[in-house]
Design an enzyme around this catalytic site. Structure first.
Site, PDB file in Angstrom:
ATOM      1  CG  ASP A  66      -0.079  -0.530   2.553  1.00  0.00           C
ATOM      2  OD1 ASP A  66       0.927  -0.589   2.542  1.00  0.00           O
ATOM      3  OD2 ASP A  66      -1.053  -1.044   3.220  1.00  0.00           O
ATOM      4  CG  ASP A 135      -9.054  -0.765  11.530  1.00  0.00           C
ATOM      5  OD1 ASP A 135      -8.223  -1.453  10.997  1.00  0.00           O
ATOM      6  OD2 ASP A 135      -9.475   0.431  10.754  1.00  0.00           O
ATOM      7  CG  HIS A 137      -6.111  -1.910   8.417  1.00  0.00           C
ATOM      8  ND1 HIS A 137      -6.104  -0.727   9.193  1.00  0.00           N
ATOM      9  CD2 HIS A 137      -4.713  -2.064   8.568  1.00  0.00           C
ATOM     10  CE1 HIS A 137      -5.012  -0.280   9.512  1.00  0.00           C
ATOM     11  NE2 HIS A 137      -4.206  -1.137   9.085  1.00  0.00           N
ATOM     12  CD  GLU A 142      -8.572   1.423   7.603  1.00  0.00           C
ATOM     13  OE1 GLU A 142      -8.769   0.558   8.478  1.00  0.00           O
ATOM     14  OE2 GLU A 142      -8.023   2.533   7.973  1.00  0.00           O
TER      15      GLU A 142
HETATM   16  C1  F6R Z   1       1.297  -1.445   6.040  1.00  0.00           C
HETATM   17  C2  F6R Z   1      -0.175  -2.096   6.030  1.00  0.00           C
HETATM   18  C3  F6R Z   1      -0.650  -2.213   7.431  1.00  0.00           C
HETATM   19  C4  F6R Z   1      -0.132  -2.487   8.691  1.00  0.00           C
HETATM   20  C5  F6R Z   1      -0.975  -2.095   9.878  1.00  0.00           C
HETATM   21  C6  F6R Z   1       0.020  -2.585  11.099  1.00  0.00           C
HETATM   22  O1  F6R Z   1       2.062  -1.571   4.723  1.00  0.00           O
HETATM   23  O2  F6R Z   1      -0.391  -2.781   5.245  1.00  0.00           O
HETATM   24  O3  F6R Z   1      -1.821  -3.019   7.148  1.00  0.00           O
HETATM   25  O4  F6R Z   1       0.617  -3.784   8.549  1.00  0.00           O
HETATM   26  O5  F6R Z   1      -1.512  -0.969  10.002  1.00  0.00           O
HETATM   27  O6  F6R Z   1       0.789  -1.602  11.462  1.00  0.00           O
HETATM   28  P1  F6R Z   1       1.904  -1.730  12.503  1.00  0.00           P
HETATM   29  O7  F6R Z   1       2.627  -3.107  12.032  1.00  0.00           O
HETATM   30  O8  F6R Z   1       2.727  -0.524  12.336  1.00  0.00           O
HETATM   31  O9  F6R Z   1       0.971  -1.895  13.823  1.00  0.00           O
END
Ligand code: F6R
Length: 260
Positions: A66, A135, A137, A142
């Site tokens: 992403d 959440d 995702h 989301e």
């Molecule tokens: C990042 C991504 C997100 C993160 C998620 C957890 O490329 O796709 O899904 O993996 O927001 O983020 P952290 O690891 O920082 O808690």
């Protein structure tokens, strides 16, 4: 879906070991890379394997999950720059071998379609590293995301922007509202998915992912339909799992030949 509950260092070793094994049999494998904090210990372990054991990525390719929309190309939190710093500069990928969705494209919809095409043309992702949001995702899909979604533009939830404000000096207003993300159906096409989560803040999302009903309200639950998912979690992230004892005993009795 296999859930492995172990210390964070062990989780990183397991994920990096799976990548090492894959590259041993397919040096030109296609990897899927996540950003955020969770995969950083995996990337550190890959760097150790590269430096100490000669693990090479010279023939491999990688696609990131992403990207924020509209962050200037030199912004340190632009995900392509994060991956450049944390992964590309420290390993031996060939120039241009690691790609991400273009959050600065004039035509974002066309850039998303082109990204899905590029993944397919590369033969699809062999091993996808994932984190998970509080959440639920994965990527930036989301709650409410279509379970059949492809790479597209999404609006980040307030909760995700608050979670990610730590990367923007604590200022939620500096976190972009929009992102491009691989869709859930895009992610589901990876042949092996390795999701890593540590810490108490992820316990609800992990409970839903592993034990909840499949629902767009917890987008990661779509992974229950994938034939090869490994969920790597520490004790804190596993703290809401009803099946935690079963997962611990299963892993303790895992046949050595099996791998992840
Ligand atoms: C990042 C991504 C997100 C993160 C998620 C957890 O490329 O796709 O899904 O993996 O927001 O983020 P952290 O690891 O920082 O808690």
């Amino acid at each position: 879906m296999e859930a492995v509950i172990a210390a964070p260092e062990e989780l990183a070793r397991l994920a990096a070991g799976a990548i090492q094994k894959l590259l041993g049999s397919r040096p030109d494998a296609v990897l899927g890379l996540a950003t955020g904090s969770s995969p950083l210990p995996i990337y550190d372990e890959l760097v150790r394997l590269h430096v100490e054991e000669g693990l090479s990525f010279a023939r491999a390719k990688a696609f990131t999950l992403d990207e924020y929309v509209g962050l200037p190309s030199e912004h340190p939190q632009r995900y392509l720059n994060v991956i450049e710093r944390e992964v590309v500069e420290r390993l031996d990928f060939a120039p241009g071998a690691v790609r991400g969705p273009d959050g600065l494209a004039a035509d974002l919809a066309a850039a998303c379609a082109a990204y899905d095409d590029a993944i397919s043309e590369a033969g699809g992702v062999d091993l996808q590293i994932l984190g998970i949001g509080t959440d639920g995702h994965v990527g930036f899909n989301e709650p409410g995301s279509s379970l059949a979604s492809r790479t597209r533009i999404k609006t980040l939830t307030e909760q995700t922007r608050a979670d990610n404000a730590r990367f923007f000096a604590g200022d939620i207003n500096a976190v972009p509202q929009h992102c491009l993300t691989q869709g859930l159906a895009t992610i589901m096409q990876a042949r092996h998915i390795v999701l890593i989560a540590t810490g108490r803040a992820k316990a609800d999302a992990i409970h839903q992912l592993v034990e909840g009903p499949v629902s767009a309200m917890w987008p990661a639950t779509i992974l229950q339909h994938h034939p090869h998912v490994t969920v790597l979690i520490d004790n804190a992230a596993a703290s809401r799992l009803q099946l935690a004892d079963y997962f611990r005993s299963t892993y303790a009795a895992k046949p050595a030949w099996q791998g992840l």
